[in-house]
Design an enzyme around this catalytic site. Structure first.
Site, short mmCIF file in Angstrom:
data_model
loop_
_atom_site.label_atom_id
_atom_site.label_comp_id
_atom_site.label_asym_id
_atom_site.label_seq_id
_atom_site.Cartn_x
_atom_site.Cartn_y
_atom_site.Cartn_z
N HIS A 175 53.63 47.17 58.01
CA HIS A 175 53.43 47.98 56.81
C HIS A 175 52.04 48.59 56.75
O HIS A 175 51.86 49.78 56.44
CB HIS A 175 53.70 47.14 55.56
CG HIS A 175 53.72 47.92 54.28
ND1 HIS A 175 52.60 48.11 53.51
CD2 HIS A 175 54.72 48.57 53.65
CE1 HIS A 175 52.91 48.81 52.45
NE2 HIS A 175 54.20 49.12 52.51
N SER B 178 54.79 53.10 48.51
CA SER B 178 53.74 52.81 49.49
C SER B 178 53.30 54.06 50.23
O SER B 178 52.11 54.39 50.26
CB SER B 178 54.22 51.76 50.49
OG SER B 178 54.20 50.48 49.92
N ASP C 19 46.32 45.37 53.00
CA ASP C 19 47.74 45.38 53.37
C ASP C 19 48.01 44.25 54.36
O ASP C 19 47.38 43.18 54.26
CB ASP C 19 48.10 46.75 53.96
CG ASP C 19 49.53 47.16 53.63
OD1 ASP C 19 50.44 46.54 54.19
OD2 ASP C 19 49.71 48.10 52.83
#
Length: 889
Positions: A245, A417, A210
């Site tokens: 994120h 996600s 990520d």
């Protein structure tokens, strides 16, 4: 990707209300008059300004509702690609030990050296042909563990030469991927697993590919929970999150703090930063990181591979692209990969749109659901691109999910996600309970125990995850779905068989009954056996037969184009199900002989476009799924020439391979225009040629235009008179002689041989034009962009203005020039021009003329919104001036 696909929805001009002031000063002879083409009520004008680079050729698709799709091609443009070599990556060399792998890795260096040498030779040859190509491309990354190949940047012109190297298997595009952006522990019953089984993922290692992880967050152990990783964006050992994120995902999967606890709070985390501070990255970095999850300390021994990997990211791709291949190889080696299906635009429903690497066959691909159970509108759905199998496998909560953020913070968000992070956490719990389980067994437990949400199998897979039910699983089924793929619609009766392995992993005898749901007239499913008993540790193969009577089963025309349901199995101690599905549609594989290609396949009901609802497997292969029917295929190839290949009235049904060869374009289309003095356009610097093809019998498509060509040869295949072909030529010499010229050649009704189109110097209508700047204007510049107008019959006018990359300075407050145009030749299109002048330092100080067009022996321009608008014209030789009055009074 193979081309830049850019949507331009810009500068929509509804001229009524301010073009009146723009036309406030007209000289003698200017009289309002309506052009018969535009008399229809409620017409409006939409102008799309296409900003192009110098030397870049453009083609555009115009739909009947006015939506433009602009495709630019520059053979000197550098593309990011991944070259796959023939041979096996290290993870697939069966039986090799650490020393053998290290020796094999060293032997690969000979192959990489050979490739770099061949690359330099090809680049030198290309730079001789295209001087702007610099011979500086080199291999950026070498892949040997989960994938064998290399990533690099190369000019588009080299694609065909690289593909022809005898040791190259396939070229993949190094596509960009993006992160997909949630109290749901109780909804999925992970806390029940903690309570009953006493595990929270101890000793399980989860890799997060990520944006990195903020490992200093208090709910991530302030530096102790993240035990390893690497930053592939910056090339260092510090995978600190600079986006947020990755930290958000890590929190859902494994946070262990006072404020937030993840699904597997005792699991260890490995942070692999493959996405930038903008949340985007490249396939090549991800493939490298996938290899690292198999060998975290890079000693050639794969026994220390990670247990679970979370990839809440994705982009364009297919089950056989480089990332999917690497994922499948890593899963076979024992790593469970949980990957997001992707986020889409709700109004487009997202079917047949799984993102890569969620397309990988062996991955657990995850969709998103609301907390109350419905699949989220944004969650991308199956069938799996290209192979028409069931994806996603499961869904998990993905709406309004709360988790961690940077610098000790917290946030809530939506997406596939967070849903994927829930699955990664549950997979870690299962791995903790069953250390010997392989990825297929973990997938089976997750799928067979999921909660059916009552939606399309291609939207929900098996349903929403239930961690506690998965932990209670006593019967494993491999594979955990019955994906029958595409059925052959050419057969009266379709018979397809699949085999499932049932294994009793519990300590109790299991008496199992099998039943099917979702059946209807013409669809039958039978299992052999339908009832059986398994002792603890025993396994049994069950054959499932699908029978489809095609005459009784209509071909779906929307959504997933599939039929599906569940095979339920029940025993005294367990109930479970696995999804079944098949797709009834046409699957087409386009095989191309040159890589610079774009296409449209269209009829009255459906349009398939390159890059929108099709899958580019590699530069030479495209696949798409569509309802059966009769279509036209329009294909164009770019290189040293433009070649247009049109295949008409193709019956598309079942599984088809359509070969599209640039060699079929054999008819030369030559434009030999002359100016008002009889001088060839080809002798004038900067002269441009335009070509348009009008689609017949298409509900969606209207015009495919080719824009701003010089003297590059244009060839067309046999085309019937169903197609109208328009051509025009353009030249501006605003700076030197203050003149703009437009030729409109007579249209062609099809083409079956070479065609040369000419005009006469006497064809031109002349018009004096001028633009007057405001008295305070400074740094004045002017442009007359080449334009193409599509006139959508009975409704609207869509004007494409060429480019604003060529401005000419104006030293005075007034500019005067001449416009030469040949008469209009069609009521469906025209080639034209509009003027634009501005003060470079003041956005609000500008003048923009309407599009000019000939009327009889005069030239006019259209303003306003019908029926209250005016078409102004000025007799040949008179003057039309724009400006003077304030534009924004």
């Amino acid at each position: 990707m193979a081309r830049k696909l850019i949507y331009w929805f810009c500068f929509v001009y509804f001229f009524y209300g301010f073009n009146v002031t723009l036309l406030s000063r007209q000289e003698t002879g200017n009289t309002p008059q309506s052009d018969k083409i535009h008399k229809k009520k409620n017409n409006h004008i939409t102008t799309h300004n296409i900003k192009l680079k110098k030397g870049v050729e453009s083609n555009f698709l115009l739909t009947r509702d006015g939506q433009p799709h602009i495709i630019e091609t520059d053979l000197t443009e550098k593309l990011r690609i991944i070259v796959e070599f023939k041979g096996q990556p290290l993870v697939k060399i069966i039986g090799a030990d650490r020393q053998q792998r290290l020796a094999k890795r060293a032997s690969y260096q000979t192959l990489f050296s050979r490739f770099e040498n061949d690359l330099q030779i090809m680049q030198q040859a290309a730079s001789n042909k295209y001087p702007s190509i610099q011979a500086t491309a080199q291999v950026e990354r070498q892949f040997t563990i989960a994938f064998l190949g290399a990533s690099l940047n190369v000019p588009r012109a080299l694609l065909n030469k690289i593909q022809k190297l005898d040791y190259v298997k396939r070229i993949h595009y190094d596509n960009e991927v993006k992160a997909f952006v949630n109290e749901s522990i109780g909804i999925i019953r992970a806390d029940s697993v903690w309570k009953k089984y006493g595990t929270q993922g101890e000793d399980i290692r989860i890799g997060i590919l990520d944006t990195g992880i903020d490992y200093n967050h208090s709910d991530l152990g302030e530096g102790f929970k993240v035990v390893g990783g690497y930053d592939y964006v910056n090339g260092d050992e510090d995978p600190m999150d600079d986006h947020g994120h990755g930290t958000y995902i890590a929190g859902i999967a494994a946070a262990d703090g006072d404020s937030l606890r993840g699904v597997a709070p005792k699991a260890q985390l490995y942070a692999y930063k493959v996405l930038t501070h903008n949340g985007s990255g490249w396939n090549s970095n991800i493939i490298t990181a996938i290899g690292r999850t198999l060998d975290p300390n890079q000693d050639g021994d794969f026994s220390d591979r990670l247990d679970i990997v979370n990839m809440s990211l994705g982009g364009f791709g297919n089950p056989d692209d480089a990332m999917s291949i690497a994922v499948d190889n890593a899963v076979r080696a024992g790593v469970t990969f949980c990957i997001a299906s992707g986020n889409g635009i709700p109004q487009f429903q997202g079917y047949n749109a799984i993102s890569s690497p969620g397309t990988a066959r062996l991955a657990i691909t995850v969709g998103a659901s609301h907390k109350q159970g419905k699949v989220a509108d944004f969650s991308m759905k199956g069938p799996n691109i290209s192979i028409a199998t069931i994806k996603p496998e499961v869904v998990a909560p993905g709406v309004d999910i709360h988790s961690l953020f940077l610098h000790g913070g917290y946030r809530s968000a939506d997406g596939t996600s967070p849903a994927t992070a829930f699955i990664s956490g549950v997979a870690a719990l299962l791995k903790s309970l069953h250390p010997g389980w392989q990825p297929t067994q973990i997938k089976s437990a997750l799928m067979t125990s999921a909660v059916d949400l009552g939606e399309d199998v291609m939207a929900q897979g098996s349903g929403r995850i239930d961690a506690f039910a998965a932990a209670e699983t006593g019967v494993i089924v491999e594979p955990a779905h019955l994906s029958f793929g595409m059925i052959d619609v050419s057969l009266e009766q379709v018979q397809v068989a699949d085999t499932l392995l049932f294994k009793n992993t519990s300590s109790q005898q299991q008496e199992i009954d099998l039943n099917f749901t979702g059946l209807q007239s013409g669809i039958a499913l039978n299992s052999s056996p339908g009832r059986f008993t398994l002792e603890p540790g025993d396994s049994l193969n069950v054959v499932v037969d699908l029978s489809v009577t095609n005459a009784l089963v209509p071909s779906p025309s929307e959504r997933s184009l599939s039929y599906g349901g569940f095979m339920d199995f029940a025993s005294e101690t367990q109930r479970g199900h696995i999804p079944w599905a098949f797709v009834k549609a046409a699957k087409v594989t386009l095989t191309l002989d040159l890589p610079q290609n774009s296409f449209a396949v269209t009829n009255k009901n459906k349009t398939i476009l390159d890059g929108l609802n099709s899958t580019r497997i590699d530069p030479y292969t495209v696949e798409f799924i569509t309802p059966s029917g009769t279509y036209d295929l329009f294909s164009q190839f770019r290189g040293d020439s433009l070649k247009i290949v049109i295949k008409e009235n193709i019956s598309i049904d079942g599984l088809m391979n359509i070969a599209v060869s640039a060699q079929d374009a054999q008819h030369r289309l030559l434009l030999k225009g002359v100016n008002e003095n009889g001088e060839p356009f080809s002798s004038m610097e900067g002269a441009q040629k335009n070509y348009i093809f009008l689609f017949p019998d298409s509900l969606n498509m209207y015009i495919w235009g080719f824009y701003r060509f010089s003297d590059k040869p244009v060839y067309v295949s046999d085309v019937s008179d169903r197609y109208l072909i328009g051509t025009g030529e353009f030249h501006d010499s605003v700076e030197n002689e203050a003149t703009v010229r437009i030729i409109q050649h007579m249209p062609l009704n099809g083409i079956v041989n070479d065609k040369t189109l000419v005009n006469s110097a006497s064809d031109f209508i002349a018009q004096n034009i001028g633009l007057d700047f405001s008295p305070v204007s400074k740094n004045r510049v002017i442009s007359f962009p080449n334009s193409v107008t599509g006139i959508s019959i009975g409704t609207s006018i869509y004007n494409f203005e060429g480019t604003w990359d060529q401005y000419y300075p104006v030293n005075s407050l007034s500019w005067r020039g001449k416009l030469f145009m040949t008469p209009n030749v069609s009521e469906k299109y025209r080639f034209s021009v509009g003027g634009h002048a501005q003060n470079k330092n003041d956005f609000y100080d500008w003048i923009d003329t309407p599009t000019f067009f000939p009327i009889k022996d005069s030239i006019g321009c259209i303003t306003g919104v019908w029926p209250t608008s005016i078409s102004w014209f000025s007799p040949s030789g008179e003057t039309m001036i724009f400006g003077k009055a304030p534009i924004h009074a």
